[in-house]
Design a protein around this motif. Structure first.
Motif, PDB file in Angstrom:
ATOM      1  N   ARG A  27     -47.124  48.446 -34.434  1.00 59.22           N
ATOM      2  CA  ARG A  27     -46.737  47.238 -34.137  1.00 59.22           C
ATOM      3  C   ARG A  27     -47.623  46.327 -35.163  1.00 59.22           C
ATOM      4  O   ARG A  27     -47.065  45.240 -35.733  1.00 59.22           O
ATOM      5  CB  ARG A  27     -46.811  46.621 -32.725  1.00 59.22           C
ATOM      6  CG  ARG A  27     -45.611  47.329 -32.020  1.00 59.22           C
ATOM      7  CD  ARG A  27     -45.758  46.668 -30.553  1.00 59.22           C
ATOM      8  NE  ARG A  27     -45.131  47.573 -29.769  1.00 59.22           N
ATOM      9  CZ  ARG A  27     -45.496  47.836 -28.439  1.00 59.22           C
ATOM     10  NH1 ARG A  27     -46.481  46.967 -28.029  1.00 59.22           N
ATOM     11  NH2 ARG A  27     -44.950  48.560 -27.626  1.00 59.22           N
ATOM     12  N   SER A  49     -40.739  48.995 -35.999  1.00 53.71           N
ATOM     13  CA  SER A  49     -41.593  47.960 -34.826  1.00 53.71           C
ATOM     14  C   SER A  49     -42.698  47.466 -35.418  1.00 53.71           C
ATOM     15  O   SER A  49     -43.326  46.407 -34.842  1.00 53.71           O
ATOM     16  CB  SER A  49     -42.184  49.347 -33.734  1.00 53.71           C
ATOM     17  OG  SER A  49     -41.159  49.831 -33.131  1.00 53.71           O
ATOM     18  N   SER A  51     -44.594  44.345 -36.471  1.00 55.03           N
ATOM     19  CA  SER A  51     -44.545  42.764 -36.705  1.00 55.03           C
ATOM     20  C   SER A  51     -45.376  42.291 -37.521  1.00 55.03           C
ATOM     21  O   SER A  51     -45.265  41.106 -38.057  1.00 55.03           O
ATOM     22  CB  SER A  51     -44.393  42.386 -35.225  1.00 55.03           C
ATOM     23  OG  SER A  51     -45.611  42.490 -34.698  1.00 55.03           O
ATOM     24  N   SER A  52     -46.699  42.868 -37.807  1.00 57.29           N
ATOM     25  CA  SER A  52     -47.711  42.142 -38.719  1.00 57.29           C
ATOM     26  C   SER A  52     -48.368  43.070 -39.612  1.00 57.29           C
ATOM     27  O   SER A  52     -48.622  44.310 -39.004  1.00 57.29           O
ATOM     28  CB  SER A  52     -48.667  41.435 -37.693  1.00 57.29           C
ATOM     29  OG  SER A  52     -49.821  40.953 -38.487  1.00 57.29           O
ATOM     30  N   SER A  74     -38.867  44.141 -37.672  1.00 59.05           N
ATOM     31  CA  SER A  74     -39.440  43.392 -37.011  1.00 59.05           C
ATOM     32  C   SER A  74     -40.516  42.641 -37.331  1.00 59.05           C
ATOM     33  O   SER A  74     -41.306  41.740 -36.731  1.00 59.05           O
ATOM     34  CB  SER A  74     -40.022  44.127 -35.817  1.00 59.05           C
ATOM     35  OG  SER A  74     -38.894  44.953 -34.982  1.00 59.05           O
ATOM     36  N   ARG A  76     -42.987  39.855 -38.779  1.00 57.39           N
ATOM     37  CA  ARG A  76     -43.185  38.242 -38.448  1.00 57.39           C
ATOM     38  C   ARG A  76     -44.184  38.066 -39.357  1.00 57.39           C
ATOM     39  O   ARG A  76     -44.041  36.754 -39.832  1.00 57.39           O
ATOM     40  CB  ARG A  76     -43.513  38.136 -37.040  1.00 57.39           C
ATOM     41  CG  ARG A  76     -42.136  38.181 -36.061  1.00 57.39           C
ATOM     42  CD  ARG A  76     -42.485  37.732 -34.723  1.00 57.39           C
ATOM     43  NE  ARG A  76     -41.454  37.663 -33.913  1.00 57.39           N
ATOM     44  CZ  ARG A  76     -40.608  38.498 -33.883  1.00 57.39           C
ATOM     45  NH1 ARG A  76     -40.140  39.438 -34.592  1.00 57.39           N
ATOM     46  NH2 ARG A  76     -39.214  38.169 -32.891  1.00 57.39           N
ATOM     47  N   ILE A 121     -36.810  35.991 -39.134  1.00 60.57           N
ATOM     48  CA  ILE A 121     -37.729  36.775 -38.279  1.00 60.57           C
ATOM     49  C   ILE A 121     -39.140  36.765 -39.329  1.00 60.57           C
ATOM     50  O   ILE A 121     -40.146  36.648 -38.514  1.00 60.57           O
ATOM     51  CB  ILE A 121     -37.506  38.376 -38.161  1.00 60.57           C
ATOM     52  CG1 ILE A 121     -38.049  38.947 -37.202  1.00 60.57           C
ATOM     53  CG2 ILE A 121     -37.483  39.178 -39.636  1.00 60.57           C
ATOM     54  CD1 ILE A 121     -37.467  39.162 -35.819  1.00 60.57           C
TER      55      ILE A 121
END
Length: 155
Positions: A27, A49, A51-52, A74, A76, A121
């Motif tokens: 993630r 998955s 996100s960063s 996902s 961001r 997103i």
């Protein structure tokens, strides 16, 4: 058990291993402020998955693999600043800009291209770049020009 976060600062040298693309549950990948060189592996685009992704303040080169990063549904936050060897252009209607939370399509065709990328997103996209209206004059082939970065850090 699954690896969901990798955070290594200050001690890494070498390249970003393409094998990281096999960590399907990852993630967050924080590899900032190291001595990493080479390109951003396209294999990271399989991490749906994630996100960063923070790879700021390394010695990365080449272009940003936009199509691969477009697979990060996902994502961001993408932090690329401090990698002055990155070059090319992040186009206004390219994959990364379509992922941004403030993207506004100008045509129906632009809107159709955006749908698979979950428009809205990507909240943060930072890089060492020149904004498209920047004051840099002349050849920009060795610079990253960004049409939609949330922040462009100067050279």
């Amino acid at each position: 058990k699954n690896v969901v976060e990798i955070s290594i600062y200050n001690d890494l040298t070498g390249t970003i291993p393409s094998e990281l693309g096999r960590l399907w549950a990852l993630r967050a990948l924080y590899l900032g402020r190291n001595h990493l060189h080479g390109t951003i592996p396209t294999e990271l685009g399989t991490l749906t998955s994630l996100s960063s992704l923070s790879v700021q303040w390394n010695e990365l080169t080449g272009t940003i693999p936009e199509e691969a990063i477009g697979g990060l549904i996902s994502l961001r936050a993408l932090q690329l600043e401090g990698n002055v060897g990155l070059h090319g252009k992040v186009e206004r209607h390219g994959t990364l800009c379509r992922m941004r939370n403030n993207y506004k399509p100008e045509t129906d065709e632009d809107d159709e291209k955006t749908k698979p990328h979950k428009r809205g997103i990507l909240r943060m996209l930072t890089a060492t770049c020149t904004p498209p209206s920047g004051s840099l004059v002349g050849d920009r082939s060795d610079r990253l020009v960004c049409d939609c970065c949330s922040e462009c850090f100067g050279y």
